[in-house]
Design a protein around this motif. Structure first.
Motif, PDB file in Angstrom:
ATOM      1  N   PHE A  18       0.828  -1.206   0.000  1.00 50.87           N
ATOM      2  CA  PHE A  18       0.000   0.000   0.000  1.00 50.87           C
ATOM      3  C   PHE A  18       0.864   1.259   0.000  1.00 50.87           C
ATOM      4  N   ALA A  19       1.941   1.231   0.784  1.00 50.16           N
ATOM      5  CA  ALA A  19       2.822   2.390   0.873  1.00 50.16           C
ATOM      6  C   ALA A  19       3.485   2.698  -0.470  1.00 50.16           C
ATOM      7  N   LYS A  20       3.678   1.647  -1.297  1.00 44.67           N
ATOM      8  CA  LYS A  20       4.300   1.809  -2.612  1.00 44.67           C
ATOM      9  C   LYS A  20       3.270   2.108  -3.701  1.00 44.67           C
ATOM     10  N   GLY A  21       1.997   2.147  -3.312  1.00 43.45           N
ATOM     11  CA  GLY A  21       0.963   2.384  -4.297  1.00 43.45           C
ATOM     12  C   GLY A  21       0.552   1.149  -5.066  1.00 43.45           C
ATOM     13  N   ILE A  22       0.931  -0.018  -4.560  1.00 40.19           N
ATOM     14  CA  ILE A  22       0.578  -1.287  -5.208  1.00 40.19           C
ATOM     15  C   ILE A  22      -0.758  -1.762  -4.647  1.00 40.19           C
ATOM     16  N   ASP A  23      -1.724  -1.978  -5.515  1.00 40.70           N
ATOM     17  CA  ASP A  23      -3.056  -2.439  -5.096  1.00 40.70           C
ATOM     18  C   ASP A  23      -3.392  -3.703  -5.882  1.00 40.70           C
ATOM     19  N   LYS A  24      -3.387  -4.825  -5.196  1.00 42.29           N
ATOM     20  CA  LYS A  24      -3.597  -6.118  -5.851  1.00 42.29           C
ATOM     21  C   LYS A  24      -5.060  -6.529  -5.916  1.00 42.29           C
ATOM     22  N   GLY A  25      -5.933  -5.809  -5.205  1.00 42.08           N
ATOM     23  CA  GLY A  25      -7.343  -6.156  -5.241  1.00 42.08           C
ATOM     24  C   GLY A  25      -8.008  -5.995  -3.895  1.00 42.08           C
ATOM     25  N   PRO A  26      -9.330  -6.239  -3.817  1.00 44.64           N
ATOM     26  CA  PRO A  26     -10.107  -5.897  -2.624  1.00 44.64           C
ATOM     27  C   PRO A  26      -9.762  -6.696  -1.372  1.00 44.64           C
ATOM     28  N   MET A  27      -9.102  -7.850  -1.516  1.00 46.94           N
ATOM     29  CA  MET A  27      -8.726  -8.624  -0.322  1.00 46.94           C
ATOM     30  C   MET A  27      -7.347  -8.261   0.201  1.00 46.94           C
ATOM     31  N   GLN A  28      -6.649  -7.357  -0.462  1.00 48.87           N
ATOM     32  CA  GLN A  28      -5.305  -7.008  -0.004  1.00 48.87           C
ATOM     33  C   GLN A  28      -5.347  -6.458   1.426  1.00 48.87           C
ATOM     34  N   GLY A  29      -4.578  -7.096   2.297  1.00 48.79           N
ATOM     35  CA  GLY A  29      -4.488  -6.653   3.685  1.00 48.79           C
ATOM     36  C   GLY A  29      -5.615  -7.100   4.579  1.00 48.79           C
TER      37      GLY A  29
END
Length: 470
Positions: A64-75
């Motif tokens: 998230f800090a790098k602006g990487i968003d893999k999808g709605p379940m991330q984290g």
């Protein structure tokens, strides 16, 4: 925060993660603390993957800090029924036979969640091999119902239903061969979605019945089930039962309401059923009236006798289960729990004629259900027939039968979702089932979301008397 972290849905928590208001590490630590306080009361977890979860959360926060968003379940923390293979994490099927089993590879579902950056909290209790339970002669205790731990959470996805209801996870994966997602959802007051047969890969999930098994989510809200389906649905050429069809947009009808929809109500199925409670009938009738007030047309319909679906499904399930377990039943019978052994052994007495007739009948029953769905957009009917059974009513020498009307839609393969309809006088959840056309999960989810919004039943949680967990 405006409310406890465990009360934020996947969608709500995901929005906060992307704003930087909360971190995945905070969500995960909160979940682990809650599990430590509450799970001793309900035994929903078999294996807690604390270190793995914290590492998954740290990776998600870094992305998230790098602006990487893999999808709605991330984290987002989640958990899996302990029949889903997980690389490097034991997968026991709640059985002595696999108590030390550590797979080398993930199941397809586990791999999809991992690829999206979801946080794995651990593996959840089940009935042994998704069939034998609730039992006390297994390596791990049976899960208990969070609304009253003296009562069962149904099965076989017992730990999944209990963990979601208790607020330990927002979503947990279950499996459903004759109601094993919808039963725990109904008894525990959660959403439980059995998708269309073939929509979610079962590769890496220990089988019970090759032609009846379905994988699907249990969640606290309808939208959270839609989010999970967005991650896990899709064709898998290595699963012989997988369907090579376009994946639906599971969100497209969540806010559409039910105005103009025709909903079939096979009321005779449940009002005359053995074990049905007056409270269940009244709750389903009230739910039908609520949907009618929202603009749907409710039409009573007739389906083939419920007993035909049960007979058909059981012949297929027991014969296929016995085929899977035949060698171990012959060479290691005492390593099975009593309930599992008694149920599995029934498959030894199914003849080729029996199975052939069941397969023929299966096609006829599917045609009858789908004929009704040509004129109806969906069906509404019973899921569980009564509030959760107390453990004291379970005979330790005889496998119990639970009043759940779920097997028909394993036989036909239609999508079916259990959703809460209220509570009994004893404070235990009541439920109904929404059934759709094949691969029309969006309509099922849309009806469920409209009803959920009209009732707000998800705002009520089990109370454990643990101040820090609330």
């Amino acid at each position: 925060m405006a409310k406890p972290l465990h009360d934020y849905s996947i969608a709500e928590a995901g929005a906060l993660l992307r704003k930087g208001t909360i971190t995945s590490t905070a969500l995960t630590e909160h979940a682990l603390d809650r599990i430590k306080m509450i799970d001793p009361l309900i035994s929903s977890f078999i294996t807690l993957t604390r270190e793995r979860a914290l590492a998954d959360a740290a990776t998600a926060d870094a992305d998230f800090a790098k602006g990487i968003d893999k999808g709605p379940m991330q984290g987002i923390p989640h958990a899996l029924k302990d029949i889903y293979a997980t690389a490097g994490v034991r997968t026991t099927c709640h059985s002595k036979l696999l108590v030390d089993n550590v797979p080398a590879e993930d199941s397809v579902v586990a791999a999809k969640f991992k690829a999206q950056g979801a946080v794995l909290l651990g593996k959840l209790a089940t009935h042994e091999f998704a069939l034998g339970g609730p039992s006390f002669d297994l390596p791990f205790p049976p899960a208990r119902n969070p609304w009253n731990p003296d009562h069962i959470p149904s099965g076989s996805s017992s730990g999944s239903g209990a963990a979601v209801a208790a607020g330990l996870v927002r979503m947990a994966m279950g499996s459903d061969t004759g109601g094993s997602i919808r039963g725990p959802a109904g008894y525990c007051g959660t959403i439980g979605l059995k998708p269309t047969y073939g929509l979610v890969s079962r590769r890496g999930v220990f089988p019970l019945s090759y032609t009846l098994d379905h994988c699907g989510p249990l969640s606290w809200t309808v939208e959270d089930s839609a989010i999970a389906m967005e991650v896990i649905a899709g064709f898998d050429p290595q699963d012989p039962g997988s369907a090579d069809v376009p994946v639906p947009d599971f969100h497209c009808k969540l806010g559409a309401g039910v105005h103009g929809l025709r909903l079939g109500l096979p009321r005779r199925w449940f009002v005359k059923a053995d074990g049905v409670s007056a409270e269940t009938i009244a709750a389903i009738d009230d739910a039908a009236q609520t949907l009618a007030r929202l603009g749907a047309t409710i039409e009573e319909i007739e389906l083939p006798d419920y007993e035909l679906f049960i007979a058909c499904g059981r012949v297929i399930m027991f014969s296929e289960a016995f085929a899977i377990h035949e060698k171990d039943l012959q060479t290691r019978p005492l390593d099975y729990g009593l309930f599992t052994y008694l149920r599995m052994s029934m498959g030894a007495f199914v003849t080729a004629v029996d199975l052939t007739q069941a397969m023929r009948l299966r096609r006829e029953l599917a045609l009858a259900v789908n004929a009704q769905l040509k004129s109806c957009d969906a069906l509404i009917t019973a899921s569980t027939l009564a509030p959760a059974t107390p453990f004291s009513d379970v005979n330790p020498n005889n496998p119990p039968t639970f009043p759940v009307q779920a097997m028909p839609f394993n036989v036909t393969g239609n999508p079916a979702m259990s959703i809460p309809t209220g509570f009994s006088k004893s404070g235990l959840p009541l439920s109904m089932q929404i059934v759709g056309r094949a691969f029309d999960e969006p309509t099922v989810l849309g009806i469920g979301a409209a009803y959920e919004a009209a009732t707000n039943l998800y705002l009520r949680r089990p109370h454990f008397g643990v101040a820090k967990a609330a």
